[in-house]
Design a protein around this motif. Structure first.
Motif, mmCIF file in Angstrom:
data_model
loop_
_atom_site.group_PDB
_atom_site.id
_atom_site.type_symbol
_atom_site.label_atom_id
_atom_site.label_comp_id
_atom_site.label_asym_id
_atom_site.label_seq_id
_atom_site.Cartn_x
_atom_site.Cartn_y
_atom_site.Cartn_z
ATOM 1 N N ASN A 19 0.834 -1.203 0.000
ATOM 2 C CA ASN A 19 0.000 0.000 0.000
ATOM 3 C C ASN A 19 0.870 1.254 0.000
ATOM 4 O O ASN A 19 0.607 2.198 -0.745
ATOM 5 C CB ASN A 19 -0.937 -0.002 1.202
ATOM 6 C CG ASN A 19 -1.913 1.144 1.148
ATOM 7 O OD1 ASN A 19 -2.399 1.504 0.093
ATOM 8 N ND2 ASN A 19 -2.172 1.737 2.298
ATOM 9 N N THR A 20 1.910 1.272 0.821
ATOM 10 C CA THR A 20 2.809 2.424 0.866
ATOM 11 C C THR A 20 3.472 2.645 -0.489
ATOM 12 O O THR A 20 3.586 3.781 -0.953
ATOM 13 C CB THR A 20 3.890 2.217 1.947
ATOM 14 O OG1 THR A 20 3.261 1.999 3.199
ATOM 15 C CG2 THR A 20 4.793 3.412 2.048
ATOM 16 N N THR A 21 3.885 1.567 -1.134
ATOM 17 C CA THR A 21 4.510 1.664 -2.452
ATOM 18 C C THR A 21 3.546 2.249 -3.470
ATOM 19 O O THR A 21 3.909 3.123 -4.260
ATOM 20 C CB THR A 21 4.993 0.279 -2.917
ATOM 21 O OG1 THR A 21 5.895 -0.242 -1.943
ATOM 22 C CG2 THR A 21 5.680 0.355 -4.256
ATOM 23 N N LYS A 22 2.301 1.822 -3.448
ATOM 24 C CA LYS A 22 1.303 2.331 -4.390
ATOM 25 C C LYS A 22 1.023 3.811 -4.151
ATOM 26 O O LYS A 22 0.880 4.589 -5.096
ATOM 27 C CB LYS A 22 0.015 1.530 -4.274
ATOM 28 C CG LYS A 22 0.125 0.143 -4.854
ATOM 29 C CD LYS A 22 -1.173 -0.613 -4.686
ATOM 30 C CE LYS A 22 -1.026 -2.044 -5.175
ATOM 31 N NZ LYS A 22 -2.273 -2.804 -5.034
ATOM 32 N N VAL A 23 0.961 4.216 -2.886
ATOM 33 C CA VAL A 23 0.718 5.622 -2.562
ATOM 34 C C VAL A 23 1.885 6.482 -3.041
ATOM 35 O O VAL A 23 1.684 7.547 -3.628
ATOM 36 C CB VAL A 23 0.482 5.804 -1.044
ATOM 37 C CG1 VAL A 23 0.502 7.271 -0.653
ATOM 38 C CG2 VAL A 23 -0.830 5.167 -0.637
ATOM 39 N N TYR A 29 3.831 10.887 -9.527
ATOM 40 C CA TYR A 29 3.485 10.970 -10.938
ATOM 41 C C TYR A 29 4.200 12.158 -11.570
ATOM 42 O O TYR A 29 4.153 13.258 -11.054
ATOM 43 C CB TYR A 29 1.972 11.112 -11.118
ATOM 44 C CG TYR A 29 1.555 11.129 -12.560
ATOM 45 C CD1 TYR A 29 1.594 9.975 -13.313
ATOM 46 C CD2 TYR A 29 1.153 12.298 -13.166
ATOM 47 C CE1 TYR A 29 1.226 9.976 -14.642
ATOM 48 C CE2 TYR A 29 0.779 12.322 -14.490
ATOM 49 C CZ TYR A 29 0.823 11.159 -15.223
ATOM 50 O OH TYR A 29 0.464 11.159 -16.534
ATOM 51 N N GLY A 30 4.899 11.929 -12.652
ATOM 52 C CA GLY A 30 5.640 12.974 -13.329
ATOM 53 C C GLY A 30 7.064 13.115 -12.819
ATOM 54 O O GLY A 30 7.736 14.094 -13.137
ATOM 55 N N ARG A 36 15.079 7.449 -9.001
ATOM 56 C CA ARG A 36 14.753 8.054 -7.709
ATOM 57 C C ARG A 36 13.595 7.326 -7.009
ATOM 58 O O ARG A 36 13.522 7.320 -5.779
ATOM 59 C CB ARG A 36 14.390 9.517 -7.926
ATOM 60 C CG ARG A 36 14.210 10.254 -6.642
ATOM 61 C CD ARG A 36 14.040 11.720 -6.896
ATOM 62 N NE ARG A 36 13.801 12.376 -5.615
ATOM 63 C CZ ARG A 36 13.255 13.531 -5.495
ATOM 64 N NH1 ARG A 36 12.880 14.208 -6.553
ATOM 65 N NH2 ARG A 36 13.064 14.062 -4.309
ATOM 66 N N LEU A 37 12.696 6.732 -7.770
ATOM 67 C CA LEU A 37 11.514 6.090 -7.192
ATOM 68 C C LEU A 37 11.867 4.942 -6.250
ATOM 69 O O LEU A 37 11.377 4.915 -5.111
ATOM 70 C CB LEU A 37 10.567 5.626 -8.298
ATOM 71 C CG LEU A 37 9.248 5.025 -7.845
ATOM 72 C CD1 LEU A 37 8.436 6.031 -7.053
ATOM 73 C CD2 LEU A 37 8.454 4.542 -9.051
ATOM 74 N N PRO A 38 12.721 3.975 -6.624
ATOM 75 C CA PRO A 38 13.065 2.910 -5.673
ATOM 76 C C PRO A 38 13.750 3.446 -4.414
ATOM 77 O O PRO A 38 13.508 2.961 -3.316
ATOM 78 C CB PRO A 38 14.010 1.996 -6.449
ATOM 79 C CG PRO A 38 13.782 2.297 -7.874
ATOM 80 C CD PRO A 38 13.299 3.707 -7.944
#
Length: 52
Positions: A19-23, A29-30, A36-38
């Motif tokens: 859930n935390t990963t999805k949030v 977005y963008g 940077r995301l991981p």
């Protein structure tokens, strides 16, 4: 169904991580750099682990 009452284990922690990963994905977005995301996801999990 009965097995869930007999076993002391559950997948609550993994569901929280998912859930935390999805949030974070939705909030990012963008994002300009995919690398940077991981790092952001791992940092958030480290902060949550230290706080709890």
């Amino acid at each position: 169904m009965l097995q869930s009452f007999m076993s002391p284990y559950n997948n609550g922690y993994i569901e929280e991580v998912n859930n935390t990963t999805k949030v974070i994905k939705r909030m990012s977005y963008g994002i300009k750099s995919f690398q940077r995301l991981p790092k952001k996801i791992l940092w958030r999990q480290a902060v949550r682990t230290q706080a709890g």
